[in-house]
Scaffold this active site. Sequence first.
Site, PDB file in Angstrom:
ATOM      1  NE  ARG A 222      -4.080  -1.890   2.401  1.00  0.00           N
ATOM      2  CZ  ARG A 222      -4.083  -3.061   2.475  1.00  0.00           C
ATOM      3  NH1 ARG A 222      -3.080  -3.399   3.161  1.00  0.00           N
ATOM      4  NH2 ARG A 222      -5.246  -3.924   2.619  1.00  0.00           N
ATOM      5  CG  ASP A 267      27.898   3.404   5.519  1.00  0.00           C
ATOM      6  OD1 ASP A 267      28.358   4.589   5.570  1.00  0.00           O
ATOM      7  OD2 ASP A 267      26.979   2.890   5.921  1.00  0.00           O
ATOM      8  CG  LEU A 300      24.381  -3.751  10.190  1.00  0.00           C
ATOM      9  CD1 LEU A 300      23.727  -3.845   8.885  1.00  0.00           C
ATOM     10  CD2 LEU A 300      25.647  -4.130  10.462  1.00  0.00           C
TER      11      LEU A 300
END
Length: 377
Positions: A222, A267, A300
């Site tokens: 949705r 990262d 993380l």
Amino acid sequence: MYALVNCRIFDGQQLFDQHAVIIEGLRVNALLPLSEINQDIQQIDLHGMTLCPGFIDLQLNGCGGVMLNDEFSHATLAHMHQTNLRSGTTSFLPTLITTNDEMMLQALEVMGNLPAHSQTLGLHLEGPYLSHEKHGIHSTQLIRSLDKPAIDTLLAHAGVITKITLAPESTTPEQVALLSDAGILVALGHSNCSYQQASEFIAAGARFATHLFNAMSSLTGRDPGLVGAVYDHQLACGIIADGLHVADANIRVSHRLLGDKLCLVSDATAAAGADIDSFDFVGTTIFVEQGRCVSKDGTLGGSSLTMIDAVKHCVEQVGLPLVDTLQMASLNPAKAIGQDSRLGKIKAGYCANLTAFDSRYKVGLTISDGQIHRFDT
């Protein structure tokens, strides 16, 4: 002038055998068949390695045992560059994560005083204008809304800020338009926004998404969320291909849907290229466990990934073609930040920022700003 020979060459678009790359000073002079080389030119034998454009990392928090948030200085940036060269990265966006105004101003000053070169391609501010719900490892005490004084400061330093990651929850479409018009790449990330909200910000000028899937609203039936908005609007984005942050199937799907919009990013933190058990990440102790960087509660905290390891993972585990993967590590990031007229290809006139690696994905040579760096493989 010298020639790089005995290698398989990926020029940014296709692979060449029985060719050589001629380097003159800081630039590529030519890519030509071996039969056309002037025999008087010095030749450097690459012993069958694959030669490609140097990797470009658009999200690098630290490496080699150091973090930018600990000390944002010329010395830290130089140390990170030297560490990067060992894993094939010749250019990067130093990434400062959510911090106070004092540290941000220091970073802006340091970047403004850097000598002209192709190593650091401008500053990436990851926060502090993020969502509290999707803060990840970022300090919730330091996350704040983007107000008039702050945006005035950002606009005044638009010449050194290449990219800024922000969330619709802490900003407005009007602010995004101001930043984008000033030449700053606005990235959506660390956000729990709806698909509709994301679409409004993309219409206002957001052109990138930070670490796809991580710390962002997911695609559901949705509400497609931010992930769905990235797919639907063909937004350029970074993805962390270490087998820990994103499932391999999601990398394959993203590659299929986004094509040349998908960029490998590390990262990376202090753990990349360093043998350490833990480090400080803006007041939070991060433990390094078999390459996984996590806080005490299991969140993380960046990665220990290098770009050559991301390339290896994409080819050997995800199953992507080498050509596409190398584009994700070089040409696609160059396009994302508007540097593809000088970086990301082995082509006459382009910067001679190059990487050579062997069949085990061990980097044996990098060339950056006219300097040749050799490594044991």
